[in-house]
Design an enzyme around this catalytic site. Sequence first.
Site, short mmCIF file in Angstrom:
data_model
loop_
_atom_site.label_atom_id
_atom_site.label_comp_id
_atom_site.label_asym_id
_atom_site.label_seq_id
_atom_site.Cartn_x
_atom_site.Cartn_y
_atom_site.Cartn_z
CB CYS A 83 -0.98 -0.06 1.17
SG CYS A 83 -2.31 1.15 1.03
CG HIS A 202 -3.47 -3.59 3.50
ND1 HIS A 202 -2.46 -3.04 4.25
CD2 HIS A 202 -4.10 -2.55 2.90
CE1 HIS A 202 -2.48 -1.72 4.13
NE2 HIS A 202 -3.46 -1.40 3.31
CD GLU A 204 -1.07 -5.99 5.83
OE1 GLU A 204 -0.78 -6.49 4.72
OE2 GLU A 204 -1.22 -4.77 6.00
#
Length: 558
Positions: A83, A202, A204
């Site tokens: 990002c 993202h 994660e």
Amino acid sequence: MKHNEKILILDFGSQTTQLIGRRIRDLGVYTDIIPGDASLTDTVLAGVRGIILSGSPESVYTPAAPVPDPRIYTCGLPLLGICYGLQRMTADLGGLVEPLPQREYGGVEVRVFPPALPAACTDKGRRFFAGFDRSIPLSGLITGSTKCPARDLVFTAWMSHGDTLTRLAPGFKEYGRSSTGFPAVVIHQDQETKPWFGLQFHPEVSHCERGQEILAAFVFGVCACAQAWTMEQYLEQVNVTLVEQISTSPVLVLISGGVDSTVTGALLLKALDPEQVHLMYMDTGLMRKNETFTVQRTLEGLGARHLHIVRSETAFLSALKGVEDPEAKRTVIGDMFITIQEQEVARLGLPDSCFLAQGTLYPDLIESGRGIGAKAQLIKSHHNVGSPLVEAKRRAGRIIEPLDKLYKDEVRRLGRLLALDEEIIRRHPFPGPGLAVRILGEVTQEKCAILREADALYLEELKKRRSPQGERLYDEIWQAFAVLLPVRSVGVAGDVRKYGWVLSLRAIVSTDGMTADVYPFPIKDLLEISTLITNTVKDIGRVTYDISSKPPATIEWE
Ligand code: XMP
């Protein structure tokens, strides 16, 4: 503590930076998080196999935008920009980042096109794209036995951005695009010297499809890390370090009763001669039912020879008399804690050479502002953090924090290796000020007794009851407790009206306490628990369930 290899995460302030670290550790690779603008000295880069640039609430074109040490672009290590991290790389290397007409948030379909990779592309680029391929299991990515997908792939990524790349930096090429029409996967063409990758989304975040696999493809496929981070190895290393550091000096361990300090105590008792280890636990009178008994039994079971239980209920309750304001309560408790701690430590007569050990975790370092990531959100602080005793020992270089590299789930795994009782390992967190922040308004001995009974009934029920998946409700919930409200309401008992206290039950699911969702109780359990409490604890006339998430509410009521 030596770590042969690790992934370094530059924290630019995203709420999910911690998650990147946790996910990669779950893959068996050590991670360190440092402020995004930290100097990348040789010491910082020792053992680093790859660098991840995190997201950020900032935009690259604002004056406050954090900038990394330019050495990231000359050190030759693989880079993964997530990002803002990707936008940062783009802006630093001559591309352009501009605002989107509208912020993009949530699940967005992304198409990646690995077949567009040029034939000359190295294995690193090819292995990276294996992470996106649903037909490749995580185990295949870890062993590196993967092939580059030979077709376009579509998956649902998790986006949270207000800016986009409008011109790629020279040398970069797009290999993935979102269905909304923005670059989503970007890699540098010269991967021999610049193994640099960027994701607009993202990986994660658990809602990101293939997120863990994409991180694994970077960590194993690109950075060639081995799965060397295990709690067994950590335990071996920490034992050696503790003996080196402490030698034959005495060490005092501050025990709160929670899993972190208990594991710290267990580690020291195992690594050192138990005669060296002094454990101090303060019963403030604001503890849960049977807490002191459980702590005593556990530590003695671990071989503790010098366990000092300080019974200070009277001191705490008198200091709290008439105090209603939540912050004033915390201050009174924190001050009293420090006063008694100093008195008791003096009474023990331990020499100045004595070390002090506490169960600080990796995320605590960040929250107390001592650590690593610079910009993470601050929550209510633990009262141990600022104690003069702790600060004096820190200045003297005599503080031991053997868990300060670990996340909570790793501490639990370590606890299991140390053969701690499963009930201790699975214990829900409990705040330092204890029941005082769960009794709204003035804290009295009588109210503590009422709340203690109700809370214990609630928790016992959660341990007895199962979810439809067969799990104990207690284990599905991250933290559950009862709160005594400063309100009496009308009820009937037999034929007479009575005014009973109102109790609120709280149960939340969370990964780290930073954010929390309400546990969606099966209604039958709630109703039965309510009946049990009002039938058993005569002073409670009414039970409610708190349905507030965090944010906007906090987990505790005060
Ligand atoms: P909040 O209420 O801030 O709580 O959403 C987040 C987590 O922190 C715990 N908590 C504390 N722990 N001392 C502690 O050691 C404190 O003063 C304190 N206040 C909150 C809370 O129980 C939850 O797990």
